[in-house]
Design a protein around this motif. Sequence first.
Motif, mmCIF file in Angstrom:
data_model
loop_
_atom_site.group_PDB
_atom_site.id
_atom_site.type_symbol
_atom_site.label_atom_id
_atom_site.label_comp_id
_atom_site.label_asym_id
_atom_site.label_seq_id
_atom_site.Cartn_x
_atom_site.Cartn_y
_atom_site.Cartn_z
ATOM 1 N N SER A 1 0.945 -1.351 -0.052
ATOM 2 C CA SER A 1 -0.029 -0.003 -0.059
ATOM 3 C C SER A 1 0.951 1.334 0.002
ATOM 4 O O SER A 1 0.549 2.216 -0.514
ATOM 5 C CB SER A 1 -1.002 -0.014 1.401
ATOM 6 N N LEU B 1 -7.558 -2.691 2.679
ATOM 7 C CA LEU B 1 -6.806 -3.782 2.021
ATOM 8 C C LEU B 1 -6.086 -4.763 2.759
ATOM 9 O O LEU B 1 -5.963 -5.667 2.574
ATOM 10 C CB LEU B 1 -5.804 -2.936 1.115
ATOM 11 N N GLU C 1 -13.385 1.538 -1.448
ATOM 12 C CA GLU C 1 -12.959 0.884 -2.488
ATOM 13 C C GLU C 1 -14.043 1.469 -3.913
ATOM 14 O O GLU C 1 -14.696 0.978 -4.231
ATOM 15 C CB GLU C 1 -13.074 -0.532 -2.714
#
Length: 299
Positions: free
Chosen positions: A128, A225, A241
């Motif tokens: 990420s 995530l 998302e």
Amino acid sequence: MTETVAFAVRGPFDLAASIRFLEGFTPAGRPDAGRHRGVLPLAFPAAPSWRPVGVRLRQEGGAVHAEIEAHPDDVAPAAEHARRILSLDVDGTGFAAIDDPHVVRLRERFPGLRPVLFHSPYEAACWSVIGHRIRMAQAAGIKQRMAERLGDVVGGMASFPGPERLLTVTDVPGLPPVKIERLHGIARAALDGDLDAGRLRAMEIAQALVELQRIPGIGLFSAELILIRGAGHPDVFPASERRLHDEMAHEYGLHDPSPARLAAIAEAWRPYRSWVALLLRARREIETAEIARGRRITR
């Protein structure tokens, strides 16, 4: 040492479907996944020792067999990681019982596909940070080069560096100093146990997301995530998302629905909201190739 462990499969599962997903989904960075004749090789640092391990997975009937190359003390943790990576630590028998017709069609299109995870919440968190505001294909390349340059080779594959090794890194081509600083913060969180998959999954979802966002550089998008595709929580509806929300609106014939409206629809997917979301995202990428075409990660 090398040891083989068998995983029982509860509910529909097809390793070949997992391999196809890894080949086609850029964040996984595994275009080679289908070249091993039905065997999926993995290499990763395994908690809690964070020593590198190698795992070769194959399916025979109702079981998945994992050939594990690891230090003797790491065989059991490596097996636990591998089960989680393929979502085999979740009883999937109820997934086939979800009678939402949209979900039925998705299951028919992707038979046997379960979420295929990052090797650990630690690697998901690193991804990420690496991928923030750059193209996914570029991020996947940087992550792979970090494995090749900084990690260990196990079973012919390069493992991403463990947190202790990552803390010694001061320069990564393609990453600015602020990202390296944030990677160090993730490494410290991993060593402190804050990114333990079992710990995160045992929490209430909202609390786990709050805890994850205490790590510098981790916002809500990244926290979701990490919880879904790092820890493998099977029943999280991603609130941030955008691509999933767009695909849901398309699937359910809705015009500009609110996140609350979409979350209400997803209630029918319990306790597999993460799984259905994965199928929607997989279909969207097949039909749009938006990740392959290089759109950036947004938050």
